[in-house]
Design an enzyme around this catalytic site. Structure first.
Site, PDB file in Angstrom:
ATOM      1  N   ASP A  35      24.743 -32.518 -32.434  1.00 43.33           N
ATOM      2  CA  ASP A  35      23.450 -31.847 -32.332  1.00 43.33           C
ATOM      3  C   ASP A  35      23.606 -30.776 -33.372  1.00 43.33           C
ATOM      4  O   ASP A  35      24.863 -30.554 -33.934  1.00 43.33           O
ATOM      5  CB  ASP A  35      23.365 -31.041 -31.191  1.00 43.33           C
ATOM      6  N   TYR A 149       3.723 -36.052 -34.683  1.00 44.75           N
ATOM      7  CA  TYR A 149       4.817 -36.326 -33.673  1.00 44.75           C
ATOM      8  C   TYR A 149       4.555 -37.810 -33.017  1.00 44.75           C
ATOM      9  O   TYR A 149       5.712 -38.493 -33.027  1.00 44.75           O
ATOM     10  CB  TYR A 149       4.723 -35.263 -32.587  1.00 44.75           C
ATOM     11  N   GLU A 191       8.596 -24.109 -25.671  1.00 44.04           N
ATOM     12  CA  GLU A 191       8.652 -24.700 -24.363  1.00 44.04           C
ATOM     13  C   GLU A 191       7.275 -25.342 -24.019  1.00 44.04           C
ATOM     14  O   GLU A 191       6.459 -25.008 -24.593  1.00 44.04           O
ATOM     15  CB  GLU A 191       8.914 -23.304 -23.445  1.00 44.04           C
ATOM     16  N   LYS A 200       6.182 -16.855 -17.247  1.00 47.13           N
ATOM     17  CA  LYS A 200       4.808 -16.093 -17.238  1.00 47.13           C
ATOM     18  C   LYS A 200       4.824 -15.588 -15.760  1.00 47.13           C
ATOM     19  O   LYS A 200       4.548 -14.194 -15.578  1.00 47.13           O
ATOM     20  CB  LYS A 200       3.535 -16.868 -17.615  1.00 47.13           C
TER      21      LYS A 200
HETATM   22  N1  LIG Z   1      11.096 -32.969 -22.843  1.00 45.69           N
HETATM   23  C1  LIG Z   1      10.291 -33.875 -22.848  1.00 45.69           C
HETATM   24  O1  LIG Z   1       9.137 -33.764 -21.925  1.00 45.69           O
HETATM   25  C2  LIG Z   1      10.155 -35.005 -23.803  1.00 45.69           C
HETATM   26  C3  LIG Z   1       8.605 -35.911 -23.683  1.00 45.69           C
HETATM   27  C4  LIG Z   1       8.786 -37.092 -24.441  1.00 45.69           C
HETATM   28  C5  LIG Z   1       9.815 -37.305 -25.301  1.00 45.69           C
HETATM   29  N2  LIG Z   1      10.686 -36.633 -25.377  1.00 45.69           N
HETATM   30  C6  LIG Z   1      12.047 -36.804 -26.381  1.00 45.69           C
HETATM   31  O2  LIG Z   1      13.281 -36.521 -25.757  1.00 45.69           O
HETATM   32  C7  LIG Z   1      14.122 -36.258 -26.844  1.00 45.69           C
HETATM   33  C8  LIG Z   1      14.972 -34.927 -26.006  1.00 45.69           C
HETATM   34  O3  LIG Z   1      13.920 -34.011 -25.757  1.00 45.69           O
HETATM   35  P1  LIG Z   1      14.056 -32.780 -25.198  1.00 45.69           P
HETATM   36  O4  LIG Z   1      13.037 -32.243 -24.444  1.00 45.69           O
HETATM   37  O5  LIG Z   1      15.710 -32.484 -24.582  1.00 45.69           O
HETATM   38  O6  LIG Z   1      14.053 -31.677 -26.525  1.00 45.69           O
HETATM   39  P2  LIG Z   1      15.193 -30.434 -26.976  1.00 45.69           P
HETATM   40  O7  LIG Z   1      14.436 -29.914 -28.320  1.00 45.69           O
HETATM   41  O8  LIG Z   1      15.911 -29.651 -25.956  1.00 45.69           O
HETATM   42  O9  LIG Z   1      16.406 -31.568 -27.801  1.00 45.69           O
HETATM   43  C9  LIG Z   1      16.485 -32.114 -28.987  1.00 45.69           C
HETATM   44  C10 LIG Z   1      17.601 -31.763 -29.484  1.00 45.69           C
HETATM   45  O10 LIG Z   1      17.627 -32.622 -31.030  1.00 45.69           O
HETATM   46  C11 LIG Z   1      18.367 -31.361 -31.927  1.00 45.69           C
HETATM   47  N3  LIG Z   1      18.136 -31.629 -33.202  1.00 45.69           N
HETATM   48  C12 LIG Z   1      16.986 -31.451 -33.927  1.00 45.69           C
HETATM   49  N4  LIG Z   1      17.135 -31.552 -34.984  1.00 45.69           N
HETATM   50  C13 LIG Z   1      18.209 -32.195 -35.402  1.00 45.69           C
HETATM   51  C14 LIG Z   1      19.113 -32.389 -36.451  1.00 45.69           C
HETATM   52  N5  LIG Z   1      18.425 -32.455 -37.637  1.00 45.69           N
HETATM   53  N6  LIG Z   1      20.147 -33.045 -36.281  1.00 45.69           N
HETATM   54  C15 LIG Z   1      21.065 -33.117 -35.021  1.00 45.69           C
HETATM   55  N7  LIG Z   1      20.240 -32.415 -33.923  1.00 45.69           N
HETATM   56  C16 LIG Z   1      18.927 -32.153 -34.060  1.00 45.69           C
HETATM   57  C17 LIG Z   1      17.805 -30.069 -31.275  1.00 45.69           C
HETATM   58  O11 LIG Z   1      18.671 -28.879 -31.802  1.00 45.69           O
HETATM   59  C18 LIG Z   1      17.815 -30.224 -29.875  1.00 45.69           C
HETATM   60  O12 LIG Z   1      19.144 -29.582 -29.233  1.00 45.69           O
HETATM   61  C19 LIG Z   1      13.472 -36.082 -27.967  1.00 45.69           C
HETATM   62  O13 LIG Z   1      13.628 -37.116 -28.815  1.00 45.69           O
HETATM   63  C20 LIG Z   1      11.936 -35.956 -27.519  1.00 45.69           C
HETATM   64  O14 LIG Z   1      11.152 -36.259 -28.687  1.00 45.69           O
HETATM   65  C21 LIG Z   1      10.980 -35.398 -24.602  1.00 45.69           C
END
Ligand SMILES: NC(=O)c1ccc[n+]([C@@H]2O[C@H](COP(=O)([O-])OP(=O)(O)OC[C@H]3O[C@@H](n4cnc5c(N)ncnc54)[C@H](O)[C@@H]3O)[C@@H](O)[C@H]2O)c1
Length: 326
Positions: A35, A149, A191, A200
């Site tokens: 990460d 996105y 968030e 909140k």
């Molecule tokens: N949480 C949800 O509801 C949800 C819904 C649909 C899809 N997703 C997908 O699931 C995955 C994880 O989501 P999450 O909720 O844990 O989000 P998150 O933001 O907590 O985790 C994503 C991580 O990717 C890392 N990251 C970003 N750019 C980077 C880079 N250039 N190099 C290395 N790391 C990098 C961030 O630092 C972060 O820790 C993502 O692909 C997101 O699009 C999540």
């Protein structure tokens, strides 16, 4: 469950990646987390953690060395407010991450590659009323994904398919629907709605007003983190290569979500609607037929239970911080 693989989790410093890492280690795998940052709320459980910028080809090559399976979660992402106002940055960063990660996985002879896609690949024209029908996987086309996105996710899904067909990389594509739970971002603008309302309401006094974006009538389904991790692990172990939904199929309005958080907090709050703020599609739910058929399983945690645990965790975070600043 097959044991003892060498696994890479990208995005292991983030919400889902951190939980997934803990589970994979508990299942007996050797895990490398990667990460751009360390996990925020507790130390990683991975045997190895590398701070890398996965937009860069060289960092993706380094991350994928001597790895059997990749869970590619790294993404520049956030709640609706962030996604609607940072389209160029999000599309650029995530395109670079996904292109380079897939190619590095191929180059380093990774066997299996899981990509976390999103419900935002589904077309706006199927989500324009609060009672919109649940979204089944085939509904992604004709495409009209969420601008920025969602289009990038859809394009990365197709790239996974091309890598599977042309290079034999076994790809898995999971479309996540609103995942929430402890250790998720709850402030700062990235968030999502359950965490935002927990924060909140935790900060509000009884009978205070809290801000609700839109008119509160928009609907969503919300899936607890433990179910998300379970579904991801089951999908990776399956032989299913097509995109698949992973979410709850209980549709509730944002108003109802606020009421549920208030009930968990044992507080009464007034809702102050802010029409000018982004609210996303009007209605979005997951059709879990494919999930049920392919994995023989669907998410198990009730929304009430998940919200209760998440609310308690966010309240504790805020209390600990307040105590430290006194
Ligand atoms: N949480 C949800 O509801 C949800 C819904 C649909 C899809 N997703 C997908 O699931 C995955 C994880 O989501 P999450 O909720 O844990 O989000 P998150 O933001 O907590 O985790 C994503 C991580 O990717 C890392 N990251 C970003 N750019 C980077 C880079 N250039 N190099 C290395 N790391 C990098 C961030 O630092 C972060 O820790 C993502 O692909 C997101 O699009 C999540």
């Amino acid at each position: 469950m097959a044991q003892g693989k060498r696994v890479l989790v990208t995005g292991a410093g983030g919400f889902i990646g951190h939980h997934l890492t803990r589970r994979l280690v508990a299942d007996g795998h050797w895990v490398r987390g990667a990460d751009i940052k360390y996990p925020e709320y507790e130390s990683t459980h991975a045997q190895s953690f590398e701070v890398l910028d996965l937009r860069r080809w060289s960092d993706c090559l380094q991350a994928t060395r001597e790895i059997d399976e990749v869970y590619n979660l790294a993404a520049n992402t956030g709640g609706i407010g962030f996604i609607e106002t940072n389209k160029a940055e999000i599309t650029r960063d995530n395109s670079l991450i996904n292109l380079h990660m897939l190619e590095a996985a191929r180059f380093n002879e990774v066997r299996r590659f899981l990509f976390t896609s999103s419900a935002s690949v589904y077309p706006g024209y199927r989500q324009d009323t609060p009672d919109a029908a649940p979204l089944a996987e085939e509904h992604a086309y004709p495409a009209d994904a969420e601008d920025g996105y969602g289009w990038e996710k859809l394009s990365a899904e197709r790239l996974c398919r091309h890598y599977a067909e042309d290079y034999g990389l076994e790809t898995r594509v999971v479309r996540l629907h609103n995942i929430f739970g402890p250790l998720g971002t709850f402030e700062g603008g990235c968030e999502k709605s359950p965490a935002a309302f927990c924060r909140k309401i935790a900060m509000a006094a009884d009978n205070d007003s809290i801000e609700v974006w839109g008119d509160g009538k928009q609907t969503r389904s919300y899936c607890y983190i433990d179910d998300c991790v379970e579904g991801i692990c089951r999908l990776m172990r399956s032989d299913y290569g097509e995109p698949i939904n992973l979410g709850q199929d209980r549709l509730i309005s944002v108003d109802e979500l606020v009421d549920m958080v208030a009930a968990a907090a044992e507080k009464s709050v007034k809702k102050e609607y802010v029409a000018s703020k982004p609210q996303g599609v009007r209605g979005r739910n997951s059709d879990n037929s494919r999930l049920r058929n392919v994995l023989g399983w669907v998410p198990q945690t009730s929304l009430e239970r998940g919200i209760e645990i998440t609310y308690r965790w966010i309240r504790e975070q805020l209390e600990t911080r307040d105590a430290a600043s006194e």
